[in-house]
Design an enzyme around this catalytic site. Structure first.
Site, short mmCIF file in Angstrom:
data_model
loop_
_atom_site.label_atom_id
_atom_site.label_comp_id
_atom_site.label_asym_id
_atom_site.label_seq_id
_atom_site.Cartn_x
_atom_site.Cartn_y
_atom_site.Cartn_z
N TYR A 36 0.84 -1.19 0.00
CA TYR A 36 0.00 0.00 0.00
C TYR A 36 0.88 1.24 0.00
O TYR A 36 2.09 1.17 0.23
CB TYR A 36 -0.93 0.01 1.23
CG TYR A 36 -0.21 0.39 2.50
CD1 TYR A 36 0.63 -0.51 3.14
CD2 TYR A 36 -0.33 1.68 3.03
CE1 TYR A 36 1.33 -0.14 4.29
CE2 TYR A 36 0.36 2.05 4.18
CZ TYR A 36 1.19 1.13 4.80
OH TYR A 36 1.88 1.49 5.93
N LYS A 149 6.51 -2.28 1.99
CA LYS A 149 5.39 -1.58 2.64
C LYS A 149 4.13 -2.43 2.50
O LYS A 149 3.22 -2.10 1.73
CB LYS A 149 5.22 -0.19 2.01
CG LYS A 149 4.41 0.79 2.86
CD LYS A 149 4.52 2.19 2.27
CE LYS A 149 3.56 3.18 2.95
NZ LYS A 149 3.98 3.54 4.31
N GLU A 182 13.31 2.95 13.66
CA GLU A 182 12.27 3.74 13.01
C GLU A 182 11.05 3.73 13.89
O GLU A 182 11.01 3.05 14.91
CB GLU A 182 11.94 3.24 11.60
CG GLU A 182 11.23 1.90 11.52
CD GLU A 182 10.79 1.54 10.09
OE1 GLU A 182 10.70 2.43 9.21
OE2 GLU A 182 10.52 0.35 9.86
N LEU A 206 11.49 0.94 6.61
CA LEU A 206 10.88 1.38 5.36
C LEU A 206 11.76 2.45 4.72
O LEU A 206 12.22 3.36 5.41
CB LEU A 206 9.51 1.98 5.66
CG LEU A 206 8.70 2.28 4.40
CD1 LEU A 206 8.10 1.00 3.85
CD2 LEU A 206 7.62 3.30 4.69
#
Lengths: 288, 288
Positions: A36, A149, A182, A206
């Protein structure tokens, strides 16, 4: 805020959002077998569209989802969606899954991928951009392909809900042997003695699009930057901390795991980067 | 095989399967924010229903999905679904997600959980039960809450597809520091010198219902069993290997990562447990 949009796009057609749905054997629904993206819309124009689509295409390639979509065909759909919903400011969300097939982990063949997309309003974060937010730090229990992702986001959901319960705006993941790498839906940066630092790209994080823009903007502003790991102690001792994502942009962090960062207010280099990011938005879309 | 069923159950009503769908902002679809179960139907009767529902209720509790469902209310729905679809032999699949809400990782409140359920035929695995299957061994890259049967199954999908490409029926996950711990959708057992061994329950594996039945059946049959970790070398040197799940039941494994197990045919204790499992099915449902 969050009024339901009028239109969505599901599998080759525009549908009223209120009726937009995916079959119960969609592989996104049953397996998280999909990727996505979320992109920002400012003044009716998509920001960073090509970068988002490229990342989605790369992710789909990694997990070998066969599909027909391209930057151009997606741009055309998103433009019409934005126009139909008169979405001046907000986001476009889209998701591509390995289609609908009788449940079986093994990839189905000859099945069309399912694409769905819609727009939504996005909250005004002015107060947080101005004052900064607090974040918690939590153990990274995610899988080892966080560079894709995918919609396998349950650990992120659990971490961000835990943060919210503690009055924090984000949960930073600490991975054994790597440090704080992250956030649940953001990349993390620290500044110490004038040097910007963010963890390097790997399978554990990511490849954030806002992250890459910020590194470019820092270079343009003459701020030295390095991609390197840092632990919780180093992070807490930073002069400035901020996190980035498509939605939160450059978000100052003034408290990490109950430790105050710097003097408790967003620092000067964070401000410089916030302004530079604002400039990039204006250049690209004409501004908010 | 795999003819589309007539009916599904989605959010409090029976719907034609062909129209059964979930809103595009269902949290299962966007976040994998849900749990699921698959239970077998033999002669129109569900096998192990209560155990499956209890596991789902526990999983939902772990990830704090609020919902109204109980063993009794689900049993009533599944019974009607089986009757409507005249599903004499097959499976019931059901999935419970944290409902539909504007996308935000943080739990929404005051939102009804989404329940969907349907039946499907299940393939006849006689040849595999008779001759055994081969499996591959792959690095476990999954998250650290595999005891929750969530729909975050992308690593399982990738592993099982890789197995299928190599002509194997399952991928066993090898986790650093633990050994070979389970399959992409099964638990793993080995037998050496008459002793049955399977990895202990932990956050790294699913508490398999068939796994628990097999341990009970082994005890009843006087087969000594221990819950202990084993590495790939120990597994390959086993006299017998089998894997278990609701669908594949007790499935002999005759080749692990290209190494032949025993004499290449299902062994005697595996046969004993297959027969005992068949007996349990007959007792509960009257047999296939």
């Amino acid at each position: 805020m969050n009024a339901m949009p009028q239109w969505a796009f599901v599998n080759n057609e525009f549908r009223p959002f209120s009726e937009a749905a995916l079959p119960i054997e969609d592989r996104g629904t049953q397996f998280g077998d999909g990727v996505y993206e979320v992109a920002r819309v400012y003044r009716g124009t998509m920001f960073g569209l090509e970068d988002h689509v490229q990342r989605m295409l790369q992710g789909a390639a990694v997990i070998e989802i066969e599909h027909k979509w391209t930057v151009d065909s997606l741009r055309t759909i998103f433009k019409e969606l934005i126009a139909r919903n008169d979405q001046q400011d907000g986001i476009v969300y889209w998701q591509l899954t390995r289609g609908t097939a009788p449940r079986n982990h093994v990839f189905p063949h000859g099945v069309e991928a399912n694409l769905m997309a819609y727009t939504r309003d996005y909250p005004n974060l002015s107060a947080s951009w101005e004052n900064g937010i607090k974040v918690i730090v939590t153990k990274d229990i995610r899988w080892l392909m966080c560079h894709v992702k995918s919609v396998n986001l349950l650990p992120n959901v659990l971490a961000k809900d835990a943060a919210a319960r503690q009055g924090a705006g984000e949960a930073l993941f600490e991975r054994e042997g790597f440090g704080v790498i992250e956030g649940g839906s953001s990349n993390v940066f620290m500044i110490k003695d004038g040097v910007l630092k963010t963890p390097p790209l790997s399978h554990h994080i990511l490849p954030g699009i806002t992250r890459s823009y910020v590194l470019q903007l820092a270079a343009a502003a003459g701020i030295p930057a390095e991609e390197a790991y840092f632990g919780r102690q180093e992070l807490v001792a930073a002069d400035e901390v901020f996190i980035t994502s498509t939605g939160i942009e450059v978000m100052p962090v003034v408290e990490v795991a109950e430790a105050v960062i710097g003097n408790g207010a967003p620092g000067p280099l964070t401000r410089t980067l916030q302004q530079a990011y604002e400039g990039k938005i204006s250049e690209t879309t004409g501004g908010r």
